[in-house]
Design a protein around this motif. Structure first.
Motif, PDB file in Angstrom:
ATOM      1  N   GLY A 292       0.817  -1.206   0.000  1.00  0.00           N
ATOM      2  CA  GLY A 292       0.000   0.000   0.000  1.00  0.00           C
ATOM      3  C   GLY A 292       0.855   1.262   0.000  1.00  0.00           C
ATOM      4  N   ALA A 293       1.945   1.256   0.790  1.00  0.00           N
ATOM      5  CA  ALA A 293       2.817   2.426   0.845  1.00  0.00           C
ATOM      6  C   ALA A 293       3.508   2.667  -0.493  1.00  0.00           C
ATOM      7  CB  ALA A 293       3.855   2.237   1.959  1.00  0.00           C
ATOM      8  N   ILE A 294       3.974   1.588  -1.143  1.00  0.00           N
ATOM      9  CA  ILE A 294       4.640   1.726  -2.440  1.00  0.00           C
ATOM     10  C   ILE A 294       3.665   2.247  -3.490  1.00  0.00           C
ATOM     11  CG2 ILE A 294       5.692   0.427  -4.337  1.00  0.00           C
ATOM     12  CD1 ILE A 294       6.968  -1.391  -2.255  1.00  0.00           C
TER      13      ILE A 294
ATOM     14  N   ASP B  53       3.761   8.464  -5.173  1.00  0.00           N
ATOM     15  CA  ASP B  53       3.810   8.863  -6.584  1.00  0.00           C
ATOM     16  C   ASP B  53       5.209   8.722  -7.176  1.00  0.00           C
ATOM     17  OD1 ASP B  53       1.119   9.490  -6.466  1.00  0.00           O
ATOM     18  OD2 ASP B  53       1.489  11.581  -5.889  1.00  0.00           O
ATOM     19  N   TRP B  54       6.237   8.862  -6.364  1.00  0.00           N
ATOM     20  CA  TRP B  54       7.599   8.807  -6.881  1.00  0.00           C
ATOM     21  C   TRP B  54       8.096   7.371  -7.055  1.00  0.00           C
ATOM     22  CZ3 TRP B  54      11.344   6.789  -3.460  1.00  0.00           C
ATOM     23  CH2 TRP B  54      10.901   6.602  -2.156  1.00  0.00           C
TER      24      TRP B  54
ATOM     25  N   TRP C  16       7.332  -0.944  -8.442  1.00  0.00           N
ATOM     26  CA  TRP C  16       8.311  -1.272  -7.405  1.00  0.00           C
ATOM     27  C   TRP C  16       7.833  -2.386  -6.471  1.00  0.00           C
ATOM     28  CZ3 TRP C  16      13.302  -0.361  -6.804  1.00  0.00           C
ATOM     29  CH2 TRP C  16      13.879   0.586  -7.648  1.00  0.00           C
ATOM     30  N   CYS C  17       6.570  -2.757  -6.575  1.00  0.00           N
ATOM     31  CA  CYS C  17       6.121  -3.957  -5.864  1.00  0.00           C
ATOM     32  C   CYS C  17       6.831  -5.193  -6.408  1.00  0.00           C
ATOM     33  CB  CYS C  17       4.609  -4.125  -6.014  1.00  0.00           C
ATOM     34  SG  CYS C  17       3.629  -2.917  -5.113  1.00  0.00           S
TER      35      CYS C  17
END
Length: 514
Positions: free
Chosen positions: A153-155, A159-160, A165-166
């Motif tokens: 959820g954080a990844i 937005d950056w 990246w998951c």
């Protein structure tokens, strides 16, 4: 290997195990956005999950047997390379078809890593000493299982970074872990000159398990439990697996050693592991949904609320592991673990949409404690009963049944939840004079934010009240595992890596070991 050498190698093993296990949970929260950005459909959404599950579960016993026939370290490095390359490719996909195909490849690597890490640890240290190292193993499993959705959820919300990246997250971890293992992992490999791979058995097992998992995945949603599709898929899977069992009894190097599973302790440990997998995976997977849908928490908050379960696994696996290594006795901790697991689910069986979060935290902590005390120690029971030449196949078999139990548990409990929610929503809407069919009220995919508050309140209450029934079923399944553990033989764990022979002395059996 000395204790210091084991710890150095273990750091690399735990790193790659974390990467493999977190990759299956970190994506769960991000999947809606991933499939949406790639222009996928709901059926493709399902297949993104199913492809990984099929490849991972069906290949687990095959990888375990290959570890008995070939170099364990080389196989693990191949598995890491497959998993890392597939993870990198998943983050670069342009459509859902590519993602589904690459997730299947990633599943092959995930299944291999999960079983090979346990096999390598079994080849490094004796069962008696393995307890404390299994504590680390259980801790990594807990952090990756519970912390994965929170990290995902954080990844996804950053937005950056973006959802890519998951998948990219696993790449640097696998590279570092592979480099560490190449320098720190040293195993003495003994192989027979006439090694033969049971290709027919491997194909039949993979085909039968895949067909069974496909049926478990789609039954209840795409077709009824009693239908011609069920007869064709479930019946076909049973027929293929029976043929596989016949093959496994006739070959010299079976993928799944049935002669091992026929023994008392491995058979009971497998049954208990199947029950623990069904209860733990099938029950805990719906906690996030409960917190979000019924209680209105965000995905990040829902992940934080499951920390008591992760804490229970971490503490219990570490403490029980050290106690097992100190005493050499594993049965009392398995019995206590399955009993606490049953009690934890019994507590959660009483929840509704207004239950105190403190009470829920206590129930989740009990569930985590039970899992931490029992899951890895059940693997230890099987590993303690087989010689080193069968370690991979035996470890793969019990890991396979645990994963299979979790898959079946998720499917069955998901079907129960859907039916319970549909009935409760229909009754609730009828009570306020709304036709559920006309309002679409029986659907579990309603956008609660777009609904009138009275209707949204009914939906939230329906999900919260129905979830308790899932944990009641989980408690019954865990109780079945508890009963199985009562009949385990109270043996002491051997202090050497390999088992050579069994010498009967009076009424006792002394395990001669090299």
């Amino acid at each position: 290997m000395t204790h210091r050498e084991v710890l150095r190698a273990l750091s690399g093993l735990l790193m790659v195990l974390f990467a493999a296990m977190v990759s299956s949970t970190v994506v769960s929260v991000a999947l809606p956005r991933i499939v949406g950005d790639l222009g996928g459909s709901q059926s493709q959404y399902t297949w993104v999950v199913t492809a990984t599950l099929l490849a991972s579960t069906a290949s687990t016993p095959v990888w375990g047997k290959l570890a008995d026939l070939f170099d364990k370290k080389r196989l693990l490095q191949i598995a890491i390379a497959v998993f890392g390359a597939a993870s990198l490719a998943c983050g670069l996909v342009q459509n859902t078809e590519q993602l589904i195909a690459l997730r299947a490849v990633q599943g092959l690597g995930m299944g291999a890593v999960q079983v090979l890490v346990q096999v390598v640890i079994g080849a490094m240290v004796s069962p008696k000493e393995r307890g404390r190292y299994n504590g680390y193993l259980g801790g990594v499993m807990a952090v990756s299982t519970v912390g994965g959705p929170l990290l995902g959820g954080a990844i996804t919300d950053a937005d950056w970074l973006g959802w890519q990246w998951c998948f990219f997250l696993a790449v640097p971890i696998t590279v570092v872990a592979s480099a560490m293992l190449s320098r720190t992992l040293h195993l003495d490999e003994v192989r027979k000159a006439d090694t033969k791979v049971d290709y027919l058995g491997a194909v039949l097992i993979a085909a039968g398990v895949s067909l069974l998992l496909l049926w478990v995945t789609f039954v209840g949603d795409d077709f009824a439990w009693i239908s011609w599709q069920t007869l064709a898929m479930a019946g076909g899977a049973v027929a293929i697996l029976v043929a596989a069992a016949v093959v496994e009894t006739r070959v010299g190097e079976p993928v799944v050693p049935l002669h091992v599973l026929k023994r008392r302790d491995p058979a009971l440990a497998t049954v208990a592991s199947l029950a623990v997998g069904m209860a733990m995976f099938g029950g805990s997977v719906f906690l996030g949904q409960y917190f979000q849908v019924s209680r209105g928490f965000s995905p990040t908050e829902a992940g934080l609320l499951t920390i008591p379960m992760m804490l229970g696994v971490l503490v219990a696996s570490a403490v029980a592991g050290r106690m097992v290594s100190k005493s050499g006795s594993v049965k009392p901790y398995i019995i206590a673990g399955t009993l606490v697991l049953t009690a934890g689910f019994a507590m959660l069986a009483t929840i509704d949409h207004e239950t105190s979060l403190v009470f829920m935290g206590a129930g989740m902590f009990a569930v985590g404690t039970g899992v931490g005390m029992s899951m890895q120690n059940l693997v230890l029971v099987v590993q303690n009963s087989v010689p080193l030449r069968e370690l991979g196949a035996a470890s793969g078999a019990i890991t396979f049944f645990r994963s299979l139990g979790g898959t079946i548990g998720v499917s069955v409990l998901g079907a129960v939840l859907a039916n319970q929610v549909a009935d409760r929503i229909r009754d609730g809407l009828a009570a306020i004079g709304i036709d559920a069919a006309a309002a679409g009220g029986s659907s579990s995919g309603l956008d609660l934010d777009a609904m009138p508050e009275p209707v949204a309140a009914i939906v939230r209450a329906s999900y919260g009240d129905a979830t308790g029934h899932l944990f009641l079923i989980s408690a019954c399944i865990a109780a079945a595992g508890f009963v199985a553990t009562l009949f385990l033989t109270p043996v002491r764990l051997r202090e050497t890596v390999d088992l050579v022979e069994e010498i009967a002395v009076g009424e006792e059996t002394v395990l001669g070991a090299r």
